[in-house]
Write an enzyme that holds these catalytic residues in place. Sequence first.
Site, PDB file in Angstrom:
ATOM      1  N   LYS A 132      31.981  28.720  40.090  1.00 64.57           N
ATOM      2  CA  LYS A 132      32.953  28.785  39.030  1.00 64.57           C
ATOM      3  C   LYS A 132      34.524  28.204  40.425  1.00 64.57           C
ATOM      4  CE  LYS A 132      31.632  29.357  34.887  1.00 64.57           C
ATOM      5  NZ  LYS A 132      31.776  28.044  33.979  1.00 64.57           N
ATOM      6  N   CYS A 182      25.029  28.658  28.936  1.00 67.93           N
ATOM      7  CA  CYS A 182      25.594  30.190  27.817  1.00 67.93           C
ATOM      8  C   CYS A 182      26.479  30.673  28.302  1.00 67.93           C
ATOM      9  CB  CYS A 182      24.960  31.228  28.770  1.00 67.93           C
ATOM     10  SG  CYS A 182      24.836  32.152  30.101  1.00 67.93           S
ATOM     11  N   THR A 220      26.432  32.916  38.605  1.00 66.88           N
ATOM     12  CA  THR A 220      27.844  32.445  37.930  1.00 66.88           C
ATOM     13  C   THR A 220      28.475  33.732  39.392  1.00 66.88           C
ATOM     14  OG1 THR A 220      26.853  31.396  36.368  1.00 66.88           O
ATOM     15  CG2 THR A 220      29.169  31.773  37.264  1.00 66.88           C
ATOM     16  N   ASP A 272      30.787  24.239  39.327  1.00 63.25           N
ATOM     17  CA  ASP A 272      31.380  23.627  37.828  1.00 63.25           C
ATOM     18  C   ASP A 272      33.245  23.928  37.841  1.00 63.25           C
ATOM     19  OD1 ASP A 272      32.070  24.273  35.529  1.00 63.25           O
ATOM     20  OD2 ASP A 272      30.738  25.675  34.636  1.00 63.25           O
ATOM     21  N   LYS A 300      24.247  24.378  25.603  1.00 59.12           N
ATOM     22  CA  LYS A 300      24.361  25.532  25.370  1.00 59.12           C
ATOM     23  C   LYS A 300      24.329  25.940  23.845  1.00 59.12           C
ATOM     24  CE  LYS A 300      27.885  26.612  29.349  1.00 59.12           C
ATOM     25  NZ  LYS A 300      28.857  26.746  29.300  1.00 59.12           N
ATOM     26  N   ASP A 340      29.112  18.824  30.731  1.00 57.72           N
ATOM     27  CA  ASP A 340      28.719  20.403  29.929  1.00 57.72           C
ATOM     28  C   ASP A 340      29.679  20.702  28.462  1.00 57.72           C
ATOM     29  OD1 ASP A 340      28.623  22.775  28.614  1.00 57.72           O
ATOM     30  OD2 ASP A 340      29.771  23.685  30.458  1.00 57.72           O
ATOM     31  N   GLU A 343      29.298  19.956  38.090  1.00 56.25           N
ATOM     32  CA  GLU A 343      29.457  20.281  36.335  1.00 56.25           C
ATOM     33  C   GLU A 343      30.854  20.506  36.184  1.00 56.25           C
ATOM     34  OE1 GLU A 343      27.066  23.753  35.171  1.00 56.25           O
ATOM     35  OE2 GLU A 343      28.029  24.067  33.133  1.00 56.25           O
TER      36      GLU A 343
END
Length: 363
Positions: free
Chosen positions: A168, A299, A140, A196, A271, A247, A222
């Site tokens: 991100k 995670c 990430t 994401d 997760k 998510d 995401e």
Amino acid sequence: MCRRNPIKITDVKVETIRIPMKKPFRIAFAVQDHSLNVLVKISTDEGLWGIGEAAPFEPVTGESAATVLEALKLFRTGLIGMDPLDIEGIHRMMDRLLSGNTSAKAAVDIALYDIKGKLMGQPLDKVLGGSVNQIVTDMTVGIDTPEAMAAEARERGEKDGFTILKIKAGINPIEDIQALTLIRQAVGPNIRLRVDANQGYTVSDAVRTLKAFEKLGVEAVEQCLPSWDLDGMRFVRSKVDLKVMLDESVHTPIDAAKACKIDAADIINIKLMKCGGLYPAEKINAIAEANHVQCMVGCMLETKVAIAAGVGLVAAKQNITEADCDSFMYAVDPEMGMPGGFAVNGGVYTLSDKPGLGIDIDF
Ligand code: MG
């Protein structure tokens, strides 16, 4: 038919650990420079014990280390005397005592599977029914200036050997497109990219921005909308070609069923901290698979304990095609005195053959 006497849980110990990050980790709705996690050790009358971990994250599950400790105090009273292989019964017990509190439940659940693996003499992936011992994770890249994100993405690919990057986004769509443009230039065409947005876009932002991401070869985005907006997700999904992943919208198996029922996702990010551990995670994956929806295991800011559990799940399930199991590597000390679990080579993890999680810690 005679059944041998069940083994019994005799003790539950907890330990709070502070995990400083190499650099502050910024996503659309939070910045974290450390994580306060809770390790759990469940002991049995046969001398075997298992380790689990809670990595609570208030903005997603409402939990902190303090609430996890309170929840575990309550669960301890139910756990003492129970059979650690009665994983269904233990989840029912925890769910009756407290709704939610899924990170605390995940810590217990992971420790039970560690015990089960040790009893079977088999690593977690085999306990969960798998036969593959390697997985590929992404790495990430947190939110920063577009230039800094591009430099970091290049380093993660060229120097660290990752072939999949998760970027991100979700604060400013214009800057997100700039960042992804620079990142694609920096890493070249062969690195797989996903984004994401952590609930940061409106429906109209999302359609416009995801179409721009498509042109840059982003393969999946995401959680581009707020967690409650499943109808919006279905609409966005109908307007774009890249894969739409959920998510924060999917914590539990029931959430997964609702999302699948209205065709709101191509991929679900499971997760352990959101769903309560491996037992409910297997249910989410089964629901998704029956609806032609793939899964990823993601995670929170977990150490190798919870990551090893997630990695075992990825290895065991064909429908879990993606892994975002990188968080322990953001820590100042990724190993944190916990050798084993899996060996890391770039984004490829080779799982330990040791029983259970295969992580060598005790407390
Ligand atoms: Mg996410």
